[in-house]
Enzyme design. Structure first.
Site, mmCIF file in Angstrom:
data_model
loop_
_atom_site.group_PDB
_atom_site.id
_atom_site.type_symbol
_atom_site.label_atom_id
_atom_site.label_comp_id
_atom_site.label_asym_id
_atom_site.label_seq_id
_atom_site.Cartn_x
_atom_site.Cartn_y
_atom_site.Cartn_z
ATOM 1 N N GLU A 38 107.749 51.912 -32.493
ATOM 2 C CA GLU A 38 107.514 51.988 -33.939
ATOM 3 C C GLU A 38 106.045 51.818 -34.286
ATOM 4 O O GLU A 38 105.690 51.060 -35.201
ATOM 5 C CB GLU A 38 108.356 50.932 -34.662
ATOM 6 C CG GLU A 38 109.834 51.134 -34.472
ATOM 7 C CD GLU A 38 110.707 50.195 -35.288
ATOM 8 O OE1 GLU A 38 110.174 49.315 -35.980
ATOM 9 O OE2 GLU A 38 111.933 50.356 -35.246
ATOM 10 N N GLU A 66 116.549 52.332 -29.878
ATOM 11 C CA GLU A 66 116.852 51.003 -30.436
ATOM 12 C C GLU A 66 117.963 51.207 -31.449
ATOM 13 O O GLU A 66 117.806 52.034 -32.359
ATOM 14 C CB GLU A 66 115.595 50.422 -31.079
ATOM 15 C CG GLU A 66 115.728 48.973 -31.455
ATOM 16 C CD GLU A 66 114.381 48.405 -31.923
ATOM 17 O OE1 GLU A 66 113.352 48.604 -31.256
ATOM 18 O OE2 GLU A 66 114.389 47.768 -32.984
HETATM 19 C C1 GAL Z 1 112.866 47.207 -35.110
HETATM 20 C C2 GAL Z 1 111.766 46.730 -34.174
HETATM 21 C C3 GAL Z 1 112.199 45.517 -33.393
HETATM 22 C C4 GAL Z 1 112.832 44.519 -34.300
HETATM 23 C C5 GAL Z 1 114.014 45.156 -34.952
HETATM 24 C C6 GAL Z 1 114.820 44.234 -35.822
HETATM 25 O O1 GAL Z 1 112.396 47.981 -36.132
HETATM 26 O O2 GAL Z 1 111.427 47.746 -33.288
HETATM 27 O O3 GAL Z 1 111.081 44.959 -32.755
HETATM 28 O O4 GAL Z 1 111.878 44.132 -35.222
HETATM 29 O O5 GAL Z 1 113.555 46.212 -35.750
HETATM 30 O O6 GAL Z 1 115.878 44.944 -36.423
#
Ligand code: GAL
Length: 825
Positions: A428, A504
């Site tokens: 991100e 993710e």
């Molecule tokens: C994502 C990020 C992670 C964590 C996660 C929490 O956007 O890549 O590091 O912050 O959200 O939901």
């Protein structure tokens, strides 16, 4: 992997080893002197450190607390989470005192006239390394391994060299708890002048089939200076047999590696289910004398990605059933411990997880080695920030000067590990929306391709509109999306790669053993107790619940799987309680909590992912004094298609998992239509104390299994169960002991929060405890911890002497629990 000899510094042992092998690797573990804060002249050999604290490395100076709201208070707008205005973020980095300067000092001996390199597996952060008072090297990035040649700085006789390391963590340098200090291993490598340098081999398997595999080994030799170099390499199979040998002599032009090729017939292929490991053992000779022996551990496997079809391992189609994890080990902090890592992986294996993403940094080498051995595919990721800041003092300060060096170290260190199947170049990163962001991405992707042409590259992208438009997503080998499940189809159709990775996913929030009513699917919901509901229907504004990701994997070939955020709860990032919500200071995202205790969600993943066992899990608990007559939905996570629910003998009917079509047909009419594909849910069940029974039926309609949950009576005793009873007496091995407050019949008292005290006697000591409550300010290292939802975990560490270890847990008002562990050499 290199040969590691654990030796004392007694001269006779040291030099008798030298006679046999030219390479000596020594871990520098014990008797470091540590000082928190700046100390003038601490790098000098004559500096008197006798009164300073003695510590063992790996060491995390911040995990001992105390927790404070004021520790690294950050006033920021988290733009990735759509925040427009800055607000006070409490507990973002765990509320622990990681900020500041720390000095570590020790001494080491090496044989005179040897080539000597110091290898740091990671030092948090901005490490300045001094040997005998002189600066040997500087490495800013706290997560990366680095090494420095200190040959020229050593005392003439090789003895009593002073090593001093200064570390500094700036405030606002992280979005989670980074840990502090020499939290990973430090080793001294001493070799002949002509030797294989650190990470000096590159082993690939250009052809892989069931009949045979070709193995190509490139060995870099330092200081060959035009000599004829002879390398004899034996390939050793997983069962210890020599299956191929090459004995070659040649002059190598400066900088070029020495190439050897081998054929291995009927290879045992590496996969998560069959983690077979081979070794290439190379003996190096110069001028007729053996100067080095170097072992490269490897696996034989092929990886492939086919547009529209997905990911293939050894020619077989599969989808990643992965989790993202941060590096901290809960109550142990960031200090690396192999037993703790093995414990994590054992739990994940049982869940059916087959892949790990090292979010968002380079992992400890021990984790990668364990993934090789236990069978997990890895996506190794170096950065959360490139050239544009997420945190005021984040890595962006170093990116331009250091990114290539950091990438090269990561790639060289892990490119021979078969578990690593993909590199990720970032998470991100704000750069993804910059009009020239693609240049930075291609710079990093090209480094991966240059240093390791065998693995594809991905990047965790969250700004879907930007990256689809600006060409960023189109140029990454494997487009990886963080969340935004509703845009996968669009991305698949627009992008040339025609595959999508869930780099993710989910970010569902829940607290173990806590259930909220009414039971509804909701985003960003907050409660006065700062917990989230264990019904697994709550998520953040940017995220979703697990069922959406299951459906994407089931319905489309071209989704190549997912990495759930996160396998384990971690210190820091207590969303949704991150804005002025002290004392929240650890995450609620984990499938498993900070105490290593599985939440209900664990069984939802297990019911789908682990095809080798049956899962039948019932929630919530059934001890609700005061809820009599109130609606208390019952969920069942199971691989069985059908189950019937009974409360005190009364049937609430059968539920079966819906097909995709059945679920679609009720969309819009039932808010949980999608969930009905993956969960069995009885939404209208009035609570009455007694017994909940679930009878599961298999596909042929036969009774397969049943599960009963009973209302607990009065707390009666502490039940203590260790994950293992036999430890290694190495001063490091750990047992995780679950402590449960139960009634006289052994039913969990699910709201009990009494304080439990621990004693450990014999050949071990108490190491830490945790209860999984993200608001608990109890210090992990003190031998007491309140239960949370009736449970906690105490961790016991073996001493170096073998023997019995007796653990006892005591609490007011209940009988204590006691168990004996055994440790042996
Ligand atoms: C994502 C990020 C992670 C964590 C996660 C929490 O956007 O890549 O590091 O912050 O959200 O939901």
């Amino acid at each position: 992997m290199k040969k590691i000899l654990f030796i004392s510094f007694s001269c006779c042992i040291l030099f008798s080893l030298i006679a046999k092998a030219q390479r000596i690797e020594t871990l520098l573990e014990k008797n470091w002197k540590f000082t928190k804060g700046e100390v003038a002249e601490a790098m000098k050999p004559e500096f008197d450190d006798r009164k300073r604290e003695t510590v063992t490395v790996p060491h995390d100076w911040a995990i001992f607390g105390p927790f404070e709201r004021s520790n690294d208070l950050q006033e920021v707008a988290v733009t990735q989470n759509f925040e427009k205005k800055a607000s006070v973020k409490t507990g973002r980095t765990g509320g622990l005192p990681y900020v500041g300067i720390g000095w570590y000092r020790t001494t080491f001996d090496v044989p005179a006239d040897q080539q000597t390199t110091l290898v740091f597996d990671g030092a948090m952060s901005e490490a300045r390394v001094y040997v005998n008072g002189q600066e040997a090297c500087f490495w800013p990035f706290g997560y990366n391994s680095f090494h420095c040649d200190v040959t020229g700085l050593l005392n003439k006789d090789g003895k009593n060299n002073t090593l001093a390391v200064r570390l500094e963590n700036k405030p606002q340098s992280s979005r989670w708890y980074p840990g502090a200090g020499l939290y990973r291993n430090v080793r001294v490598v001493s070799t002949d002048k002509v030797h294989v340098p650190v990470w000096g081999t590159q082993l690939t398997t250009p052809h892989v089939s069931d009949e045979y595999a070709s193995v190509r080994l490139l060995t870099t030799i330092a200081n060959d200076e035009g000599k004829d170099i002879r390398i004899v390499t034996e390939i050793i199979s997983p069962d210890g047999k020599v299956v191929a040998t090459k004995d070659n002599t040649r002059k190598i032009n400066h900088g070029q590696p020495f190439e050897q090729n081998f054929l291995v017939n009927a290879p045992c292929l590496w996969s998560p289910e069959t983690p077979y490991l081979y070794k290439a053992v190379s003996k190096v000779y110069a001028d007729g004398k053996q100067t080095d022996e170097y072992t490269t551990r490897f696996g034989i496997r092929s990886i492939g990605i086919i547009a529209d079809k997905g990911f293939f391992l050894n020619g077989k189609h599969r989808k990643f059933q992965g989790v993202c994890n941060h590096h901290d080990l809960g109550p142990l902090g960031a200090a690396i411990n192999v037993a703790a890592l093995r414990r994590q992986l054992t739990l994940l294996k049982d869940m059916g997880c087959d892949a790990i993403r090292t979010a968002h940094n380079m992992p400890a080498p021990e984790l990668v080695q364990l993934c090789d051995e236990m069978g997990f595919m890895m996506m190794v990721e170096p950065f959360d920030e490139w050239d544009i800041a997420k945190c005021e003092n984040g890595y962006h300060r170093y990116f331009n000067e250091w990114a290539e060096r950091d990438m090269v170290n990561m790639l060289h260190q892990f490119r021979n590990n078969p578990c690593v199947v993909m590199w990720s170049i970032g998470n991100e990163v704000p750069t993804q929306c910059s009009p020239v962001g693609y240049k930075v991405a291609s710079f990093l992707q090209d480094i991966c391709h240059r240093e390791d042409p065998t693995r594809p590259v991905t990047c965790g992208m969250d700004q879907v509109s930007c990256v689809l438009k600006n060409g960023f997503a189109a140029m990454i080998d494997v487009p990886g999306f963080n969340y935004r499940a509703h845009r996968y189809l669009e991305a698949y159709e627009l992008l040339p790669q025609n595959i999508v990775l869930g780099s993710e996913t989910s970010s569902t929030v829940s607290s173990r053993g806590v259930y909220k009513f009414p039971v509804e699917k909701r985003g960003d919901v907050k409660y006065d107790d700062h917990q989230s509901s264990g019904y697994d229907l709550e998520h953040c504004s940017w995220s979703n619940v697990p069922d959406e990701d299951f459906a994407l994997a089931d319905d489309y070939d071209w989704t190549i799987g997912q990495f759930v955020w996160t396998g384990f709860d971690y210190l820091g990032e207590p969303s949704p309680y991150d804005t002025d919500a002290w004392p929240s200071h650890s995450s609620l995202f984990g499938i498993i909590d900070l105490a290593s205790l599985p939440k209900d969600r664990y069984y939802l993943y297990r019911s789908l992912w682990n095809k080798n066992v049956n899962t039948l899990h019932v929630l919530p608990h059934w001890t609700w004094p005061g809820r009599e007559g109130e609606n208390t939905p019952v969920f069942v996570y199971t691989n069985y298609p059908t189950a019937e629910l009974f409360v005190n003998g009364k049937s609430y009917g059968k539920q079966h998992k819906l097909t995709a079509e059945e679920s679609k047909a009720i969309q819009g009419k039932d808010a949980l239509a999608l969930q009905r594909r993956y969960r069995l849910m009885w939404m209208d069940v009035p609570y009455e104390p007694g017994e909940v029974k679930v009878i599961a039926y298999d596909a042929s309609g036969k009774i397969a299994e049943e599960k009963v949950v009973r209302t607990a009576g009065k707390p009666h005793h502490l039940e203590v169960v260790a994950d293992r009873s036999q430890l290694t007496a190495d001063g490091k091995d750990l047992a995780y002991i679950t402590v449960r407050v139960v009634d006289k019949d052994g039913n969990l008292c699910p709201s009990d929060s009494r304080l439990v005290n621990f004693t450990v006697k014999g050949a071990g000591h108490y190491r830490a405890a945790a209860n999984g409550d993200a608001t608990s300010l109890d210090l992990f290292h003190l031998p007491k911890m309140p239960a949370f939802s009736g449970q906690l975990t105490a961790i016991v560490q073996a001493a170096e002497q073998a023997g019995e270890i007796v653990f006892e847990a005591k609490a007011k008002g209940v009988k204590s629990g006691k168990l004996t562990l055994y440790s042996s050499k």
